[in-house]
Design a protein around this motif. Sequence first.
Motif, PDB file in Angstrom:
ATOM      1  N   GLY A  16       1.124  19.515   8.117  1.00  0.00           N
ATOM      2  CA  GLY A  16      -0.302  19.353   7.860  1.00  0.00           C
ATOM      3  C   GLY A  16      -0.560  18.500   6.632  1.00  0.00           C
ATOM      4  O   GLY A  16      -1.475  17.656   6.620  1.00  0.00           O
ATOM      5  N   TYR A  17       0.234  18.739   5.595  1.00  0.00           N
ATOM      6  CA  TYR A  17       0.113  17.920   4.387  1.00  0.00           C
ATOM      7  C   TYR A  17       0.435  16.460   4.679  1.00  0.00           C
ATOM      8  O   TYR A  17      -0.304  15.546   4.307  1.00  0.00           O
ATOM      9  CB  TYR A  17       1.047  18.476   3.308  1.00  0.00           C
ATOM     10  CG  TYR A  17       1.435  17.482   2.242  1.00  0.00           C
ATOM     11  CD1 TYR A  17       0.498  16.982   1.352  1.00  0.00           C
ATOM     12  CD2 TYR A  17       2.756  17.034   2.139  1.00  0.00           C
ATOM     13  CE1 TYR A  17       0.865  16.053   0.371  1.00  0.00           C
ATOM     14  CE2 TYR A  17       3.125  16.116   1.174  1.00  0.00           C
ATOM     15  CZ  TYR A  17       2.178  15.626   0.287  1.00  0.00           C
ATOM     16  OH  TYR A  17       2.536  14.715  -0.660  1.00  0.00           O
ATOM     17  N   ALA A  18       1.528  16.212   5.393  1.00  0.00           N
ATOM     18  CA  ALA A  18       2.001  14.839   5.591  1.00  0.00           C
ATOM     19  C   ALA A  18       1.072  14.014   6.464  1.00  0.00           C
ATOM     20  O   ALA A  18       0.829  12.837   6.194  1.00  0.00           O
ATOM     21  CB  ALA A  18       3.405  14.852   6.199  1.00  0.00           C
ATOM     22  N   ILE A  19       0.534  14.606   7.527  1.00  0.00           N
ATOM     23  CA  ILE A  19      -0.293  13.809   8.444  1.00  0.00           C
ATOM     24  C   ILE A  19      -1.667  13.515   7.860  1.00  0.00           C
ATOM     25  O   ILE A  19      -2.406  12.679   8.399  1.00  0.00           O
ATOM     26  CB  ILE A  19      -0.441  14.492   9.819  1.00  0.00           C
ATOM     27  CG1 ILE A  19      -1.151  15.845   9.699  1.00  0.00           C
ATOM     28  CG2 ILE A  19       0.914  14.646  10.490  1.00  0.00           C
ATOM     29  CD1 ILE A  19      -1.374  16.540  11.028  1.00  0.00           C
ATOM     30  N   ASN A  20      -2.006  14.168   6.757  1.00  0.00           N
ATOM     31  CA  ASN A  20      -3.284  13.882   6.097  1.00  0.00           C
ATOM     32  C   ASN A  20      -3.115  13.095   4.801  1.00  0.00           C
ATOM     33  O   ASN A  20      -4.118  12.723   4.181  1.00  0.00           O
ATOM     34  CB  ASN A  20      -4.023  15.197   5.804  1.00  0.00           C
ATOM     35  CG  ASN A  20      -4.541  15.852   7.067  1.00  0.00           C
ATOM     36  OD1 ASN A  20      -5.438  15.336   7.717  1.00  0.00           O
ATOM     37  ND2 ASN A  20      -3.953  16.985   7.439  1.00  0.00           N
ATOM     38  N   ASP A  21      -1.873  12.856   4.420  1.00  0.00           N
ATOM     39  CA  ASP A  21      -1.592  12.114   3.194  1.00  0.00           C
ATOM     40  C   ASP A  21      -1.501  10.617   3.513  1.00  0.00           C
ATOM     41  O   ASP A  21      -0.969  10.233   4.558  1.00  0.00           O
ATOM     42  CB  ASP A  21      -0.260  12.598   2.606  1.00  0.00           C
ATOM     43  CG  ASP A  21       0.051  11.936   1.288  1.00  0.00           C
ATOM     44  OD1 ASP A  21      -0.405  12.426   0.256  1.00  0.00           O
ATOM     45  OD2 ASP A  21       0.770  10.903   1.314  1.00  0.00           O
ATOM     46  N   PRO A  22      -2.012   9.726   2.636  1.00  0.00           N
ATOM     47  CA  PRO A  22      -1.934   8.291   2.916  1.00  0.00           C
ATOM     48  C   PRO A  22      -0.521   7.797   3.195  1.00  0.00           C
ATOM     49  O   PRO A  22      -0.301   7.002   4.112  1.00  0.00           O
ATOM     50  CB  PRO A  22      -2.513   7.650   1.645  1.00  0.00           C
ATOM     51  CG  PRO A  22      -3.392   8.684   1.058  1.00  0.00           C
ATOM     52  CD  PRO A  22      -2.768  10.006   1.393  1.00  0.00           C
ATOM     53  N   ALA A  23       0.452   8.262   2.407  1.00  0.00           N
ATOM     54  CA  ALA A  23       1.837   7.822   2.619  1.00  0.00           C
ATOM     55  C   ALA A  23       2.360   8.312   3.969  1.00  0.00           C
ATOM     56  O   ALA A  23       3.091   7.591   4.667  1.00  0.00           O
ATOM     57  CB  ALA A  23       2.735   8.327   1.495  1.00  0.00           C
ATOM     58  N   GLY A  24       1.982   9.531   4.350  1.00  0.00           N
ATOM     59  CA  GLY A  24       2.390  10.039   5.656  1.00  0.00           C
ATOM     60  C   GLY A  24       1.756   9.244   6.788  1.00  0.00           C
ATOM     61  O   GLY A  24       2.417   8.910   7.775  1.00  0.00           O
ATOM     62  N   LYS A  25       0.474   8.935   6.648  1.00  0.00           N
ATOM     63  CA  LYS A  25      -0.206   8.120   7.668  1.00  0.00           C
ATOM     64  C   LYS A  25       0.458   6.749   7.795  1.00  0.00           C
ATOM     65  O   LYS A  25       0.663   6.246   8.902  1.00  0.00           O
ATOM     66  CB  LYS A  25      -1.676   7.947   7.292  1.00  0.00           C
ATOM     67  CG  LYS A  25      -2.498   9.217   7.346  1.00  0.00           C
ATOM     68  CD  LYS A  25      -3.927   8.926   6.893  1.00  0.00           C
ATOM     69  CE  LYS A  25      -4.784  10.176   6.861  1.00  0.00           C
ATOM     70  NZ  LYS A  25      -6.157   9.892   6.372  1.00  0.00           N
ATOM     71  N   LEU A  26       0.771   6.146   6.666  1.00  0.00           N
ATOM     72  CA  LEU A  26       1.414   4.829   6.690  1.00  0.00           C
ATOM     73  C   LEU A  26       2.774   4.896   7.378  1.00  0.00           C
ATOM     74  O   LEU A  26       3.159   3.967   8.100  1.00  0.00           O
ATOM     75  CB  LEU A  26       1.561   4.297   5.261  1.00  0.00           C
ATOM     76  CG  LEU A  26       0.284   3.748   4.620  1.00  0.00           C
ATOM     77  CD1 LEU A  26       0.476   3.587   3.121  1.00  0.00           C
ATOM     78  CD2 LEU A  26      -0.111   2.411   5.245  1.00  0.00           C
TER      79      LEU A  26
ATOM     80  N   ILE B  18       0.825  -1.206   0.000  1.00  0.00           N
ATOM     81  CA  ILE B  18       0.000   0.000   0.000  1.00  0.00           C
ATOM     82  C   ILE B  18       0.861   1.258   0.000  1.00  0.00           C
ATOM     83  O   ILE B  18       0.530   2.253  -0.662  1.00  0.00           O
ATOM     84  CB  ILE B  18      -0.964  -0.008   1.204  1.00  0.00           C
ATOM     85  CG1 ILE B  18      -1.817  -1.275   1.186  1.00  0.00           C
ATOM     86  CG2 ILE B  18      -1.851   1.226   1.196  1.00  0.00           C
ATOM     87  CD1 ILE B  18      -2.571  -1.500  -0.112  1.00  0.00           C
ATOM     88  N   TRP B  19       2.004   1.213   0.717  1.00  0.00           N
ATOM     89  CA  TRP B  19       2.882   2.389   0.707  1.00  0.00           C
ATOM     90  C   TRP B  19       3.420   2.644  -0.693  1.00  0.00           C
ATOM     91  O   TRP B  19       3.454   3.791  -1.150  1.00  0.00           O
ATOM     92  CB  TRP B  19       4.031   2.199   1.693  1.00  0.00           C
ATOM     93  CG  TRP B  19       4.974   3.379   1.696  1.00  0.00           C
ATOM     94  CD1 TRP B  19       4.774   4.578   2.302  1.00  0.00           C
ATOM     95  CD2 TRP B  19       6.228   3.464   1.013  1.00  0.00           C
ATOM     96  NE1 TRP B  19       5.837   5.416   2.060  1.00  0.00           N
ATOM     97  CE2 TRP B  19       6.742   4.762   1.266  1.00  0.00           C
ATOM     98  CE3 TRP B  19       6.965   2.584   0.228  1.00  0.00           C
ATOM     99  CZ2 TRP B  19       7.967   5.188   0.752  1.00  0.00           C
ATOM    100  CZ3 TRP B  19       8.180   3.010  -0.290  1.00  0.00           C
ATOM    101  CH2 TRP B  19       8.672   4.301  -0.022  1.00  0.00           C
ATOM    102  N   ALA B  20       3.846   1.610  -1.385  1.00  0.00           N
ATOM    103  CA  ALA B  20       4.348   1.771  -2.752  1.00  0.00           C
ATOM    104  C   ALA B  20       3.275   2.387  -3.642  1.00  0.00           C
ATOM    105  O   ALA B  20       3.557   3.268  -4.472  1.00  0.00           O
ATOM    106  CB  ALA B  20       4.806   0.429  -3.304  1.00  0.00           C
ATOM    107  N   ALA B  21       2.028   1.932  -3.474  1.00  0.00           N
ATOM    108  CA  ALA B  21       0.936   2.480  -4.274  1.00  0.00           C
ATOM    109  C   ALA B  21       0.679   3.947  -3.915  1.00  0.00           C
ATOM    110  O   ALA B  21       0.453   4.792  -4.794  1.00  0.00           O
ATOM    111  CB  ALA B  21      -0.331   1.661  -4.060  1.00  0.00           C
ATOM    112  N   SER B  22       0.739   4.272  -2.634  1.00  0.00           N
ATOM    113  CA  SER B  22       0.442   5.647  -2.203  1.00  0.00           C
ATOM    114  C   SER B  22       1.498   6.632  -2.680  1.00  0.00           C
ATOM    115  O   SER B  22       1.183   7.788  -2.969  1.00  0.00           O
ATOM    116  CB  SER B  22       0.322   5.710  -0.685  1.00  0.00           C
ATOM    117  OG  SER B  22       1.575   5.499  -0.068  1.00  0.00           O
ATOM    118  N   THR B  23       2.743   6.189  -2.776  1.00  0.00           N
ATOM    119  CA  THR B  23       3.799   7.101  -3.220  1.00  0.00           C
ATOM    120  C   THR B  23       3.856   7.238  -4.741  1.00  0.00           C
ATOM    121  O   THR B  23       4.467   8.172  -5.248  1.00  0.00           O
ATOM    122  CB  THR B  23       5.179   6.617  -2.726  1.00  0.00           C
ATOM    123  OG1 THR B  23       5.407   5.285  -3.200  1.00  0.00           O
ATOM    124  CG2 THR B  23       5.236   6.649  -1.203  1.00  0.00           C
ATOM    125  N   SER B  24       3.216   6.319  -5.447  1.00  0.00           N
ATOM    126  CA  SER B  24       3.240   6.392  -6.910  1.00  0.00           C
ATOM    127  C   SER B  24       2.266   7.446  -7.439  1.00  0.00           C
ATOM    128  O   SER B  24       2.373   7.865  -8.587  1.00  0.00           O
ATOM    129  CB  SER B  24       2.901   5.029  -7.516  1.00  0.00           C
ATOM    130  OG  SER B  24       1.563   4.679  -7.224  1.00  0.00           O
TER     131      SER B  24
END
Length: 405
Positions: free
Chosen positions: A88-98, A69-75
């Motif tokens: 703020g951007y990172a804690i709401n982004d899927p890759a940041g959450k992961l 899922i991380w690979a998919a979120s960063t693509s």
Amino acid sequence: MKVPKMADGKAPNTSLPPDYLDRLLKILANLPKRSLQSRKVINTIVEFLRKVQGTALAKKQYVEIWDQIWAASTSSPSEDREISDPVGYAINDPAGKLTEDLLKYLWPKDAKVNGGISSDLANRLKKIVQRTDHSAIDASSVIVASRAEVLHAVAPEFTKQDILPLFRWDTNPSAAAYWSAFLWPARISPDLFKLLEADCLTALRRPDQFEERTYEHLCQLFLLASMEFKAVDEKIVREILDEIGTKGLEYMSSFLRHRMLNSKEDAASYWIQTIKPWIELHWPRDEARQSSHTRADFAMVATYSNECFPRALHWLENNGLLGETPSASTILYSLKDRGGKTHKDFKDSAMLPERFPEEVLHLLWITRPFQWEHGQAREILDRILSCKPELEKSIEYQDIAEMTS
């Protein structure tokens, strides 16, 4: 010596049918790649993983699905990357959450200073920060940067080699974003500061690349390193204070004030041993560099210095760091005696009019903080006279009495 856990909080109790996870994992494993191009799908999976993390997934299962899922979120990162608010951007982004979840899941349960981290965690963190050239900010790297202090405590060599390059201005186009993330918790150790010193000095010279609150944290971190860690050369401190402008000096004077307040029972020795020597060595004396903000802060530094109040007051005045601050209502507030209801922060300063009536009168005469509240000033004057009636004839008393009548 143990260090704090990476994050607090527990996964909620999750009651699932016995074969539910197995079936779901098979579905995830066989999802077509095009399905994982949808940020909505990825976010749904991330939220599900957060619900079952640590309660139902074996480590092998968790890291396998995390990798996928991380690979998919960063693509397919968000196109809306708010440079001024990277956290703020990172804690709401899927890759940041992961990335946050990975740090919680793989963080050593018995973390100790220099105890190290597992290869599972180290390898993934290394992959995160090296995956991109950072020409645009990366949500996962922002989260890693925000944990640099605790990572350095537990795994110093790994952090030095693989994480600290995020903060290098000469090689990282997004260094400002990662510094902002690092300054979010605003913690540092002497050893870590020495590794980051050169890039910290660069950051201090680039206030326009930070939000105001973030730059304030940076100034305070530098002050802490130079004053308490004694980790910065005197010449460099003076150069920085000459370059950071009035706003930077105000951030530092505010921090000096709060450090004095927090010193409580040790206030007098903290003034003598720490605050005064630093100001004496480094603070600019020319009047143009002072502001009503810095003058109010230094007045409060004196007020918080307990039995050193008379000496601190006169030293600060003689060095040109005090002056009229009409709106500095905290001066009066800190001197007000509320009996048993006096806040603990002001339990010592509230007694200064009785302990040092002449010096308190002089403080009020210098600062004249009467813009908002005349009643409190008159109460303090009455207390001063009850201890030393002859002060009523002084020029200072007559001036203040006239101003507050």
